[in-house]
Design an enzyme around this catalytic site. Structure first.
Site, PDB file in Angstrom:
ATOM      1  N   ASP A  81       1.274  13.869  23.440  1.00 38.47           N
ATOM      2  CA  ASP A  81       1.715  15.025  22.663  1.00 38.47           C
ATOM      3  C   ASP A  81       1.253  14.855  21.223  1.00 38.47           C
ATOM      4  O   ASP A  81       1.003  13.730  20.770  1.00 38.47           O
ATOM      5  CB  ASP A  81       3.241  15.203  22.729  1.00 38.47           C
ATOM      6  CG  ASP A  81       4.003  13.975  22.266  1.00 38.47           C
ATOM      7  OD1 ASP A  81       3.953  13.657  21.061  1.00 38.47           O
ATOM      8  OD2 ASP A  81       4.652  13.319  23.105  1.00 38.47           O
ATOM      9  N   GLY A 114       3.947  12.094  28.550  1.00 38.97           N
ATOM     10  CA  GLY A 114       2.505  11.964  28.394  1.00 38.97           C
ATOM     11  C   GLY A 114       2.105  12.168  26.947  1.00 38.97           C
ATOM     12  O   GLY A 114       2.895  12.006  26.019  1.00 38.97           O
ATOM     13  N   ASP A 162       6.110   5.618  26.402  1.00 37.24           N
ATOM     14  CA  ASP A 162       6.099   7.061  26.189  1.00 37.24           C
ATOM     15  C   ASP A 162       7.331   7.504  25.398  1.00 37.24           C
ATOM     16  O   ASP A 162       8.459   7.113  25.711  1.00 37.24           O
ATOM     17  CB  ASP A 162       6.071   7.776  27.541  1.00 37.24           C
ATOM     18  CG  ASP A 162       5.632   9.227  27.432  1.00 37.24           C
ATOM     19  OD1 ASP A 162       5.259   9.652  26.320  1.00 37.24           O
ATOM     20  OD2 ASP A 162       5.664   9.924  28.463  1.00 37.24           O
ATOM     21  N   GLU A 177       2.217   1.270  -1.578  1.00 33.47           N
ATOM     22  CA  GLU A 177       1.366   1.405  -0.396  1.00 33.47           C
ATOM     23  C   GLU A 177       0.600   0.130  -0.104  1.00 33.47           C
ATOM     24  O   GLU A 177       0.553  -0.345   1.033  1.00 33.47           O
ATOM     25  CB  GLU A 177       0.392   2.572  -0.595  1.00 33.47           C
ATOM     26  CG  GLU A 177      -0.475   2.868   0.622  1.00 33.47           C
ATOM     27  CD  GLU A 177       0.348   3.322   1.805  1.00 33.47           C
ATOM     28  OE1 GLU A 177       0.473   2.522   2.762  1.00 33.47           O
ATOM     29  OE2 GLU A 177       0.891   4.429   1.779  1.00 33.47           O
ATOM     30  N   ASP A 232       0.995  -2.291   3.211  1.00 35.12           N
ATOM     31  CA  ASP A 232      -0.124  -2.533   4.118  1.00 35.12           C
ATOM     32  C   ASP A 232      -0.411  -4.028   4.291  1.00 35.12           C
ATOM     33  O   ASP A 232      -0.674  -4.495   5.405  1.00 35.12           O
ATOM     34  CB  ASP A 232      -1.375  -1.830   3.599  1.00 35.12           C
ATOM     35  CG  ASP A 232      -1.266  -0.311   3.660  1.00 35.12           C
ATOM     36  OD1 ASP A 232      -0.311   0.188   4.276  1.00 35.12           O
ATOM     37  OD2 ASP A 232      -2.141   0.366   3.088  1.00 35.12           O
ATOM     38  N   SER A 248       2.152   5.573   7.227  1.00 34.68           N
ATOM     39  CA  SER A 248       1.417   4.450   6.652  1.00 34.68           C
ATOM     40  C   SER A 248       2.156   3.138   6.876  1.00 34.68           C
ATOM     41  O   SER A 248       1.614   2.068   6.587  1.00 34.68           O
ATOM     42  CB  SER A 248       1.146   4.671   5.165  1.00 34.68           C
ATOM     43  OG  SER A 248       2.325   4.974   4.475  1.00 34.68           O
TER      44      SER A 248
END
Length: 567
Positions: free
Chosen positions: A548, A546, A527, A290, A294, A486
């Site tokens: 969601d 749009g 979108d 992780e 990152d 992530s």
């Protein structure tokens, strides 16, 4: 902010007790109705055991701070971009002199020496024995053990405070809040030698090559979203949160840059900051999937922008793995990073409402100062931070907090939602006004699908999304692929940091709290209208035109973002 608690009821019951003159009448303040699942009761805690407790004191004007946050974050506001100073935020958050004095009198009456642990003075820390805590708070501190992990905790199921302090003390911790044992979604690293990778190292202007369907590199992201290779930092900074012994490796970053950002010196590195005994040891055996992900997708995407890895260690008692401590630390800085990315989170039902509210309000403080706070939405679809058996949908936290930007995940050159992308509606936090129209439109289009499985009036998340599958990273000297939201959060933070750099260079304010801008400018996102996030024995929520609760408004378009910010 309107909240409701799933687990804790604040009961207005008065109890007269024999105690000191300072506490003639105690009022039951918090109660947990039952021992949390997985814990067993072992018996009373030893009277001489020392408890490290924290007291949250009621601030003088949090509604005023919320109003100020929206004033500086809403594009059509006359105060847009005029972020608050450290002192201005603290003026809203600090307890009133009357409150501070009353709390201090109570502590003095019991010979308790407390230390202020937050910049505004709204958090105190002190240590007292179990015997004294039971006496002055009419509590019953008991030893509990988690059956699966063996984790022990001393907690009480109820506690009281003087009735005169009812409006002055928010809560005392850790009392009824048990350890949060959920961690981030597990990261699966699939080794893949460099010689077998096919993704482009050089961005293709205007189009992402087909190889980006099987492997994502910085070049893929640059091509997909129009991200510049680098800009002058101009004061822009990124903070990357690190928890649970995840350590970012400089050697892995060097390998990553050597192979995938040949235009950036391979010696480019990152700064470190340590909180609660955090650290960042180096070595193959210390590599954290992780943390490496990152760092590699901030340093490796936000070319030229300084990145700080903020490692939070185990020495925390904030009740939420150091999540509050890291924010209080940043609030104490004169110039905190303008973007903070966190790829960790929890299932919302596991967080007591008092803790969740306190942390969410801390995010409000940092947002008011001009920091964009990003969280990955989770990897369990509608079943929470990771896939699990459930009958009703499980929202994640902190994504449900209205003062953070929640990032979902997509996949493919022709983007569709990633099926693991967590999304839904908070059961703790009400829907903020900035998303009323967008969420109402979605719920109308959804109709009765999944009716009764989620709170329709809750804050909807995620807000936006980005690529989240088959990211190439180096970990422990090996190249390989990882998936998850992530992946999406850190490089979205890089996009905001690059935008901040151009804004600062042009003499404009940084992005700050991003959400009001997002919902006022949906056209600057690509979108995503296909896919869903299944879980709990259902197909989850479907992506639609749009906003969601799978991909939010979609993925960022850097050139359109620049134009919308007047660049």
């Amino acid at each position: 902010m309107v909240t409701t608690s799933l687990f804790i009821s604040l009961v207005s019951v008065f109890a007269l007790v024999q105690t000191s003159p300072a506490d003639l009448e105690l009022l039951l303040h918090e109660r947990r109705e039952a021992i949390p699942s997985g814990f067993v009761q072992n018996g009373p805690a030893s009277p001489s055991t020392l408890l490290s407790l924290r007291m949250a004191i009621v601030s003088n004007n949090l509604p005023g701070l919320e109003k100020a946050l929206y004033a500086v974050s809403t594009p059509d506001s006359a105060q847009y971009g005029q972020h608050l100073s450290k002192e201005e935020v603290e003026a809203f958050v600090a307890p009133t002199p009357e409150t501070a004095s009353a709390v201090q009198d109570f502590l003095d009456a019991h010979k308790i020496k407390a230390t202020t642990i937050s910049p505004a003075g709204d958090w105190l820390s002190f240590s007292i024995s179990v015997s004294q805590a039971n006496d002055i708070f009419d509590a019953d501190f008991t030893v509990f053990t988690h059956k699966e992990t063996g984790t022990q905790a001393i907690r009480t199921l109820t506690y009281s405070i003087p009735s005169s302090l009812k409006e002055k003390i928010d809560f005392i911790h850790p009392t009824i809040a048990f350890p949060v044992l959920e961690g981030p979604p597990p990261k699966v690293f699939v080794p893949k030698p460099i010689s077998n990778l096919t993704a482009s190292v050089t961005p293709t202007p205007g189009a992402a090559p087909a190889s980006c369907n099987t492997e994502i590199t910085p070049a893929c992201l640059q091509a997909l979203y129009g991200i510049p290779t680098s800009v002058s930092a101009a004061g822009s900074k990124i903070g990357v949160s690190g928890f649970i012994d995840q350590f970012a490796q400089t050697a892995d970053l060097k390998s990553f840059l050597t192979n995938f950002r040949t235009d950036i010196p391979s010696t480019t590195t990152f700064g470190t900051q340590f909180i609660d005994g955090g650290s960042n040891p180096q070595g193959v055996n210390e590599a954290g999937i992780e943390a490496n992900l990152d760092i590699q997708y901030t340093v490796g995407v936000a070319g030229g922008i300084p990145v700080t890895f903020i490692s939070v260690g185990p020495n925390n008692v904030d009740g939420i793995d150091g999540f509050l401590d890291i924010i209080n630390s940043l609030l104490n800085e004169a110039s905190p990073p303008q973007v903070l990315s966190t790829s960790y989170g929890f299932n919302e039902p596991g967080i007591p409402s008092s803790i969740a509210n306190s942390l969410c309000n801390a995010y409000m403080q940092l947002g008011a100062r001009g920091t964009s706070i990003l969280f990955s939405s989770g990897d369990g679809g509608v079943s929470g931070s990771q896939s699990q058996t459930c009958t009703t949908f499980i929202p994640t936290f902190p994504s449900g907090c209205p003062f953070v930007t929640s990032i979902g995940a997509t996949t493919g050159v022709t983007e569709t939602s990633a099926s693991f992308s967590s999304g839904g509606f908070s059961a703790l936090f009400a829907r903020p006004s900035y998303q009323n129209t967008a969420v109402s439109n979605y719920l109308t289009a959804l109709g009765t699908t999944n009716s009764g499985k989620f709170v329709k009036t809750g804050r909807g998340f995620p807000d936006i999304s980005a690529q989240g599958k088959k990211f190439v990273i180096f970990n422990g000297g090996q190249s390989g692929l990882v998936d998850g939201t992530s992946c999406s959060s850190p490089f979205t933070a890089s996009i905001i940091a690059l935008l901040n750099a151009e804004l600062l260079a042009a003499g404009k304010p940084v992005v700050g709290f991003f959400n009001p801008f997002i919902y006022a400018n949906p056209g600057v996102f690509n979108d995503v209208t296909t896919g869903s996030n299944p879980g709990c024995g259902t197909s989850g929520f479907p992506a639609k035109t749009g906003w969601d609760p799978v991909t939010g408004f979609g993925t960022p378009n850097f050139p359109k973002l620049k134009a919308a910010f007047g660049l």
